[in-house]
Scaffold this active site. Structure first.
Site, PDB file in Angstrom:
ATOM      1  N   ASN A 100      21.527  -6.851  -7.804  1.00 55.72           N
ATOM      2  CA  ASN A 100      21.388  -5.449  -8.191  1.00 55.72           C
ATOM      3  C   ASN A 100      19.948  -4.952  -8.235  1.00 55.72           C
ATOM      4  OD1 ASN A 100      22.390  -2.876  -9.387  1.00 55.72           O
ATOM      5  ND2 ASN A 100      21.186  -3.597 -11.157  1.00 55.72           N
ATOM      6  N   ASP A 159      15.894  -0.883  -8.938  1.00 55.76           N
ATOM      7  CA  ASP A 159      17.276  -0.922  -8.472  1.00 55.76           C
ATOM      8  C   ASP A 159      17.361  -0.929  -6.944  1.00 55.76           C
ATOM      9  OD1 ASP A 159      19.938  -0.901  -9.661  1.00 55.76           O
ATOM     10  OD2 ASP A 159      20.237   0.929  -8.495  1.00 55.76           O
ATOM     11  N   ARG A 187      28.341 -16.321  -9.630  1.00 57.24           N
ATOM     12  CA  ARG A 187      28.515 -15.359 -10.725  1.00 57.24           C
ATOM     13  C   ARG A 187      27.643 -14.166 -10.345  1.00 57.24           C
ATOM     14  NH1 ARG A 187      24.893 -12.892 -14.696  1.00 57.24           N
ATOM     15  NH2 ARG A 187      26.106 -12.294 -16.514  1.00 57.24           N
ATOM     16  N   ASP A 189      25.707 -11.139 -11.169  1.00 59.52           N
ATOM     17  CA  ASP A 189      25.093 -10.447 -12.299  1.00 59.52           C
ATOM     18  C   ASP A 189      25.163  -8.933 -12.100  1.00 59.52           C
ATOM     19  OD1 ASP A 189      23.234 -10.716 -14.722  1.00 59.52           O
ATOM     20  OD2 ASP A 189      22.077  -9.378 -13.431  1.00 59.52           O
ATOM     21  N   HIS A 193      26.949  -2.466 -11.716  1.00 59.56           N
ATOM     22  CA  HIS A 193      25.886  -1.561 -11.290  1.00 59.56           C
ATOM     23  C   HIS A 193      25.703  -1.524  -9.784  1.00 59.56           C
ATOM     24  CE1 HIS A 193      25.055  -1.016 -15.511  1.00 59.56           C
ATOM     25  NE2 HIS A 193      25.274  -2.318 -15.625  1.00 59.56           N
ATOM     26  N   GLU A 226      30.240 -10.035 -13.083  1.00 52.92           N
ATOM     27  CA  GLU A 226      29.985  -9.608 -14.452  1.00 52.92           C
ATOM     28  C   GLU A 226      30.166  -8.106 -14.563  1.00 52.92           C
ATOM     29  OE1 GLU A 226      26.789  -8.995 -17.946  1.00 52.92           O
ATOM     30  OE2 GLU A 226      26.346  -8.612 -15.841  1.00 52.92           O
ATOM     31  N   ASN A 290      28.994 -15.946 -24.081  1.00 57.16           N
ATOM     32  CA  ASN A 290      28.135 -16.178 -22.918  1.00 57.16           C
ATOM     33  C   ASN A 290      26.676 -16.113 -23.357  1.00 57.16           C
ATOM     34  OD1 ASN A 290      27.403 -13.468 -22.998  1.00 57.16           O
ATOM     35  ND2 ASN A 290      27.919 -13.058 -20.884  1.00 57.16           N
ATOM     36  N   ARG A 329      35.336 -20.850 -18.669  1.00 56.99           N
ATOM     37  CA  ARG A 329      33.953 -21.324 -18.675  1.00 56.99           C
ATOM     38  C   ARG A 329      33.542 -21.710 -20.098  1.00 56.99           C
ATOM     39  NH1 ARG A 329      29.697 -16.970 -16.980  1.00 56.99           N
ATOM     40  NH2 ARG A 329      30.407 -16.110 -18.963  1.00 56.99           N
TER      41      ARG A 329
HETATM   42  C1  ARE Z   1      14.299  -7.085 -20.342  1.00 56.10           C
HETATM   43  C2  ARE Z   1      13.943  -6.310 -21.604  1.00 56.10           C
HETATM   44  C3  ARE Z   1      14.125  -4.829 -21.391  1.00 56.10           C
HETATM   45  C4  ARE Z   1      13.281  -4.370 -20.215  1.00 56.10           C
HETATM   46  C5  ARE Z   1      13.647  -5.192 -18.993  1.00 56.10           C
HETATM   47  C6  ARE Z   1      12.794  -4.861 -17.792  1.00 56.10           C
HETATM   48  O1  ARE Z   1      14.783  -6.768 -22.673  1.00 56.10           O
HETATM   49  O2  ARE Z   1      13.722  -4.134 -22.582  1.00 56.10           O
HETATM   50  O3  ARE Z   1      13.485  -2.989 -19.946  1.00 56.10           O
HETATM   51  O4  ARE Z   1      13.493  -6.593 -19.280  1.00 56.10           O
HETATM   52  O5  ARE Z   1      11.453  -5.159 -18.062  1.00 56.10           O
HETATM   53  C7  ARE Z   1      18.775  -9.760 -19.403  1.00 56.10           C
HETATM   54  C8  ARE Z   1      18.477  -9.287 -20.822  1.00 56.10           C
HETATM   55  C9  ARE Z   1      17.679  -7.994 -20.831  1.00 56.10           C
HETATM   56  C10 ARE Z   1      16.440  -8.129 -19.975  1.00 56.10           C
HETATM   57  C11 ARE Z   1      16.904  -8.445 -18.567  1.00 56.10           C
HETATM   58  C12 ARE Z   1      15.765  -8.572 -17.552  1.00 56.10           C
HETATM   59  O6  ARE Z   1      19.706  -9.108 -21.505  1.00 56.10           O
HETATM   60  O7  ARE Z   1      17.301  -7.719 -22.182  1.00 56.10           O
HETATM   61  O8  ARE Z   1      15.682  -6.924 -20.018  1.00 56.10           O
HETATM   62  O9  ARE Z   1      17.594  -9.723 -18.594  1.00 56.10           O
HETATM   63  O10 ARE Z   1      14.866  -9.557 -17.937  1.00 56.10           O
HETATM   64  C13 ARE Z   1      24.783  -4.077 -19.509  1.00 56.10           C
HETATM   65  C14 ARE Z   1      25.057  -4.466 -18.060  1.00 56.10           C
HETATM   66  C15 ARE Z   1      25.220  -5.964 -17.883  1.00 56.10           C
HETATM   67  C16 ARE Z   1      24.046  -6.730 -18.500  1.00 56.10           C
HETATM   68  C17 ARE Z   1      23.973  -6.328 -19.970  1.00 56.10           C
HETATM   69  C18 ARE Z   1      22.802  -7.027 -20.675  1.00 56.10           C
HETATM   70  O11 ARE Z   1      26.212  -3.776 -17.603  1.00 56.10           O
HETATM   71  O12 ARE Z   1      25.276  -6.252 -16.491  1.00 56.10           O
HETATM   72  O13 ARE Z   1      23.751  -4.891 -20.058  1.00 56.10           O
HETATM   73  N1  ARE Z   1      24.176  -8.196 -18.363  1.00 56.10           N
HETATM   74  C19 ARE Z   1      23.488  -8.942 -17.264  1.00 56.10           C
HETATM   75  C20 ARE Z   1      23.000 -10.321 -17.683  1.00 56.10           C
HETATM   76  C21 ARE Z   1      21.818 -10.196 -18.618  1.00 56.10           C
HETATM   77  C22 ARE Z   1      20.656  -9.554 -17.869  1.00 56.10           C
HETATM   78  C23 ARE Z   1      21.076  -8.540 -16.893  1.00 56.10           C
HETATM   79  C24 ARE Z   1      22.384  -8.228 -16.629  1.00 56.10           C
HETATM   80  C25 ARE Z   1      20.023  -7.964 -16.034  1.00 56.10           C
HETATM   81  O14 ARE Z   1      24.049 -11.077 -18.211  1.00 56.10           O
HETATM   82  O15 ARE Z   1      21.418 -11.438 -19.152  1.00 56.10           O
HETATM   83  O16 ARE Z   1      19.755  -8.909 -18.827  1.00 56.10           O
HETATM   84  O17 ARE Z   1      19.842  -8.891 -14.949  1.00 56.10           O
HETATM   85  C26 ARE Z   1      28.132  -1.819 -22.966  1.00 56.10           C
HETATM   86  C27 ARE Z   1      28.251  -1.506 -21.475  1.00 56.10           C
HETATM   87  C28 ARE Z   1      27.777  -2.693 -20.641  1.00 56.10           C
HETATM   88  C29 ARE Z   1      26.375  -3.083 -21.057  1.00 56.10           C
HETATM   89  C30 ARE Z   1      26.369  -3.436 -22.552  1.00 56.10           C
HETATM   90  C31 ARE Z   1      24.994  -3.814 -23.049  1.00 56.10           C
HETATM   91  O18 ARE Z   1      29.087  -2.782 -23.351  1.00 56.10           O
HETATM   92  O19 ARE Z   1      29.611  -1.241 -21.152  1.00 56.10           O
HETATM   93  O20 ARE Z   1      27.775  -2.331 -19.271  1.00 56.10           O
HETATM   94  O21 ARE Z   1      25.950  -4.242 -20.296  1.00 56.10           O
HETATM   95  O22 ARE Z   1      26.818  -2.297 -23.295  1.00 56.10           O
HETATM   96  O23 ARE Z   1      24.096  -2.786 -22.814  1.00 56.10           O
HETATM   97 CA    CA Z   2      22.331  -0.517  -8.903  1.00 56.14          CA
END
Ligand code: ARE
Ligand code: CA
Length: 479
Positions: A100, A159, A187, A189, A193, A226, A290, A329
């Site tokens: 993404n 993005d 998986r 990620d 999005h 995810e 997770n 898992r």
């Molecule tokens: C970090 C900093 C941020 C900063 C960013 C860029 O914390 O403040 O802006 O870096 O500098 C993980 C961490 C993030 C981290 C990111 C990149 O959790 O904190 O940001 O790595 O280093 C949504 C998404 C879902 C996502 C979750 C976290 O839909 O895909 O948010 N999960 C995956 C992974 C994470 C990972 C990422 C994606 C990014 O599993 O480990 O982030 O690669 C509702 C909505 C959901 C939403 C959820 C939480 O339930 O329906 O869609 O999930 O709220 O916001």
């Molecule tokens: Ca996107």
């Protein structure tokens, strides 16, 4: 596809969160194959930006800077060695892929393979990507807008435009490199999005799995996406993605936590699955916690159980593995207090290997839930009962349940009062070792055992003050 491509006698992926490749390879050989685990999910394997504020958090690995296979887990040669060694003992490898986005948008970043990027201007020379390969800059402000969810930045992460042919080529090349090395699936990620049609275009161009690693010709990679989705009324739901592969069922994670925290009653578990509003079992990818929601990131909030509530966690995991719903898992964590903290590391920020204790547990800051007897023995239970359905559901009408899996396994749970009575186990006559309270070693059971008579009845004892509120017996562990 929806099948995880595991050997027939295996099930369950263990997420060895932040483990080094050399340690994963050793774990496949010394432990996972013997306990019947089917696969390992790795943390992202391509080069990530080094984050220093906070110092080397776990989440830096979700900020790709190139597709070079070099992270704190190891380099490409170590990766290749690991995949080959795990495949050789029937344990498959699944990669957490970030299609993404690239890094967060800020200043100049450097990566774990020495790459450089100008993240503000979206210049990633090691791929190379330029600003032309990204969607126009915007933040997700309305989580009910499907367009924003796909086209704008998640958490300020640059993005990528997966509709762009050049981007598709880079992503396909990356996935094909992983497949060449022998991985069994991915998986995905932040799948929520990305547009489903872009993902389909990308995965259609990915190679079949590598036959030199024991996969049958024309085998497609297992895909689990995810997508966090709690209600069918959301802008984006699992249905948008289930045509491509499995989808994470986060309601399973939060509901199983609520139940085994005592906020719901076991009696209601008879309709677990679609009866609880979850997606169809054939599409569901399930887990108790997770790497996000165990530390308050992602979704699920206070209902999520983790290793920190060990008794309830083991019970929830046992129920997940005893129940036929979904593809499962297990989370394997490092211990943490600070939700940002990275894995156990030395003063040079190199990841420290887990130590292995005589009782199979881990040291050096690694929790290794997958090495807890109650957990790995339920992976064995799930293997033993594969292909059977739930039969003879029993309940006291409140906080006690029991059920059979065909005539191959039987399990009982209590989180209120003791059980002490004759029950139908559906098993052939014999004496069985309870794999929760002990292990079968050289023909002796170190825990409780249950004698089943010729009509399938056995006397079940499960006291409310026992270490675990579960009893499990199956045909694979008979005295
Ligand atoms: C970090 C900093 C941020 C900063 C960013 C860029 O914390 O403040 O802006 O870096 O500098 C993980 C961490 C993030 C981290 C990111 C990149 O959790 O904190 O940001 O790595 O280093 C949504 C998404 C879902 C996502 C979750 C976290 O839909 O895909 O948010 N999960 C995956 C992974 C994470 C990972 C990422 C994606 C990014 O599993 O480990 O982030 O690669 C509702 C909505 C959901 C939403 C959820 C939480 O339930 O329906 O869609 O999930 O709220 O916001
Ligand atoms: Ca996107």
């Amino acid at each position: 596809q929806w099948d995880p491509n595991m050997p027939e006698d295996r099930n369950t992926i263990v997420h060895l969160f932040e483990w080094k490749f050399s340690d994963v390879a050793a774990e496949c050989e010394r432990f996972l194959q013997h306990k019947g685990y089917g696969g390992v999910q790795l943390s992202p394997v391509n080069e990530n930006a080094i984050v220093t504020d906070p110092w080397r958090p776990w989440w830096e690995r979700y900020q790709p800077i190139s597709y070079i296979l070099q992270t704190r887990s190891g380099n490409e040669a170590e990766f290749a060695d690991m995949v080959a060694r795990c495949n050789a003992v029937g344990v498959r490898i699944y990669i957490d892929i970030i299609l993404n986005h690239m890094t967060g948008r800020g200043g100049i970043a450097t990566g774990t393979a020495g790459s450089w990027a100008d993240t503000y201007n979206r210049d990633y020379p090691s791929v190379p990507y330029t600003y032309l390969d990204f969607n126009p800059v915007c933040d997700i402000t309305d989580w009910n807008d499907p367009w924003q969810l796909r086209q704008c930045m998640l958490a300020n992460l640059n993005d990528l435009n997966q509709g762009n042919e050049y981007v598709r080529d880079r992503l396909v090349d990356f996935l094909n490199t992983l497949i060449h090395h022998g991985v069994a699936g991915f998986r995905v990620d932040a799948a929520k999005h990305m547009w489903p049609e872009d993902m389909r275009a990308i995965f259609n161009r990915v190679n079949d799995l590598n036959v030199n690693h024991g996969f049958a010709p024309n085998t497609r990679p297992f895909v689990y996406q995810e997508v966090i989705n709690f209600s069918d009324n959301e802008a984006v739901t699992w249905r948008d993605y289930s045509g491509l592969g499995r989808v994470t069922e986060f309601r399973h994670s939060s509901e199983i936590g609520r139940v085994f925290r005592g906020h719901d009653r076991l009696v209601w578990l008879d309709s677990w699955g679609t009866g609880w509003g979850f997606m169809d079992s054939n599409y569901a990818f399930v887990f108790v916690d997770n790497h996000d929601n165990q530390r308050g990131h992602g979704a699920g909030g206070d209902s999520i159980l983790t290793y920190k509530q060990s008794k309830q966690y083991k019970m929830a995991t046992a129920f997940m593995l005893a129940h036929p719903y979904g593809s499962t898992r297990i989370m394997s964590s490092f211990a943490f207090d600070d939700s940002e903290a990275g894995p156990p590391a030395d003063s040079n920020s190199n990841i420290i290997s887990p130590g292995i204790n005589a009782d199979d547990t881990c040291s050096n800051g690694w929790v290794c839930e997958h090495r807890w007897r109650q957990i790995y023995n339920m992976v064995g239970f799930r293997n033993a009962v594969k292909g059977t359905t739930i039969q003879n559901w029993w309940t006291n009408g409140d906080q006690q349940i029991a059920f059979c899996r065909g005539n191959r396994g039987f399990v009982a749970f209590t989180q209120g009062g003791s059980i002490s009575q004759t029950m139908q186990t559906c098993l052939p006559a014999g004496t069985y070792c309870d794999v929760i309270s002990g292990n079968l070693i050289n023909g002796d059971c170190t825990g409780k055992s249950v004698t089943v008579d010729s009509s399938g009845n056995g006397y079940i004892v499960l006291n409310q003050n026992e270490e675990d509120g579960v009893l499990a017996i199956h045909v694979g562990k008979q005295l």
